[in-house]
Design an enzyme around this catalytic site. Structure first.
Site, mmCIF file in Angstrom:
data_model
loop_
_atom_site.group_PDB
_atom_site.id
_atom_site.type_symbol
_atom_site.label_atom_id
_atom_site.label_comp_id
_atom_site.label_asym_id
_atom_site.label_seq_id
_atom_site.Cartn_x
_atom_site.Cartn_y
_atom_site.Cartn_z
ATOM 1 N N ILE A 149 0.830 -1.207 0.000
ATOM 2 C CA ILE A 149 0.000 0.000 0.000
ATOM 3 C C ILE A 149 0.863 1.256 0.000
ATOM 4 O O ILE A 149 1.734 1.431 0.855
ATOM 5 C CB ILE A 149 -0.928 0.038 1.224
ATOM 6 C CG1 ILE A 149 -2.012 -1.040 1.120
ATOM 7 C CG2 ILE A 149 -1.600 1.411 1.351
ATOM 8 C CD1 ILE A 149 -2.913 -1.112 2.335
ATOM 9 N N HIS A 150 0.606 2.139 -0.964
ATOM 10 C CA HIS A 150 1.281 3.432 -0.990
ATOM 11 C C HIS A 150 0.440 4.437 -1.765
ATOM 12 O O HIS A 150 -0.308 4.082 -2.667
ATOM 13 C CB HIS A 150 2.685 3.333 -1.594
ATOM 14 C CG HIS A 150 2.738 2.828 -2.996
ATOM 15 N ND1 HIS A 150 2.552 1.501 -3.330
ATOM 16 C CD2 HIS A 150 2.963 3.480 -4.171
ATOM 17 C CE1 HIS A 150 2.665 1.349 -4.638
ATOM 18 N NE2 HIS A 150 2.903 2.538 -5.181
ATOM 19 N N PHE A 151 0.572 5.690 -1.362
ATOM 20 C CA PHE A 151 -0.104 6.806 -2.016
ATOM 21 C C PHE A 151 0.937 7.643 -2.749
ATOM 22 O O PHE A 151 2.018 7.906 -2.218
ATOM 23 C CB PHE A 151 -0.815 7.691 -0.985
ATOM 24 C CG PHE A 151 -2.034 7.067 -0.369
ATOM 25 C CD1 PHE A 151 -3.307 7.465 -0.755
ATOM 26 C CD2 PHE A 151 -1.910 6.086 0.601
ATOM 27 C CE1 PHE A 151 -4.435 6.891 -0.179
ATOM 28 C CE2 PHE A 151 -3.032 5.507 1.185
ATOM 29 C CZ PHE A 151 -4.295 5.911 0.789
#
Length: 223
Positions: free
Chosen positions: A149-151
């Site tokens: 998960i990464h933005f």
């Protein structure tokens, strides 16, 4: 193979970064992190018990930031439980493990929500932009390259120009016209000299905000 690879073998690039840069209880903003702790270099901006942020090594635009979970969750939908807790064993032990995993997921979700605005404000102040994308991809067909998960925080510069901390330069105007999908655009290798200066300025702005009034409580941003 580097000594870090030998001690912390992992196929996930972001897990490697999380291991190389543990959180500091005194502040979520690292003072002077060594970008050469891992290969390729990592220009760290933020390190907390639940999330960390760093510059993208293949930025769409100067100042392209990634905010990632510290623990390895592949997709946003995984945040309801820990991928490392199977719930096996006696019922009481399994129930305790599940509750611990749920609490970890809740704290991680809170941290993502707390630090996205802080990173956004710092990005705007350092680069002078007024517009930016916050993009989060889930799965290969959604263009998720690293399954963790990464933005993405992607600055959008006006009329093909950028003025980053007083350094004027050109951005390919054709790249601006190609942004038909959020998070898409031409990529180029991160300039290490520019990245080091950019990371230092971003950390300074965030540290000033956190320590200059809004504060840090228990390693969390008080936003």
């Amino acid at each position: 193979m580097s000594s870090l690879d030998e001690h912390y073998p992992t196929p996930c690039a972001f897990c490697k970064i999380a291991t190389a840069y543990p959180p500091d209880a005194s502040s979520p903003i690292p003072s002077n992190p060594d970008p050469e702790k891992i290969d390729p270099q990592c220009f760290l901006l933020l390190s907390t018990p639940h999330v960390l942020a760093f510059l993208d090594i293949l930025p769409i635009a100067p100042g392209h930031i990634l905010l990632a979970t510290r623990k390895h969750y592949q997709k946003l939908s995984d945040l309801h439980n820990s991928p490392h807790s199977s719930g096996d064993g006696p019922e009481a032990h399994a129930a305790a493990a599940r509750e611990e995993a749920r609490e970890e997921a809740r704290e991680t979700s809170r941290a993502l929500g707390e630090y996205l605005p802080l990173l956004s404000r710092a990005l705007c102040q350092v680069t002078g932009i007024e517009d930016w994308n916050v993009v989060q991809n889930n799965g290969e067909r959604a263009a998720q390259v690293v399954p963790h998960i990464h933005f993405h925080l992607i600055p959008r510069y006006q009329e093909g120009r950028r003025d980053v901390a007083g350094r004027k330069g050109k951005v390919d105007v054709g790249m601006l016209k190609s942004w038909t999908v959020f998070g898409r655009g031409a990529r180029e290798d991160l300039d290490e000299v520019e990245a080091e200066e950019m990371a230092r300025e971003l950390r300074g702005v965030m540290r000033e905000e956190l320590e200059g009034g809004r504060g840090v409580v228990g390693g969390k941003a008080k936003l």
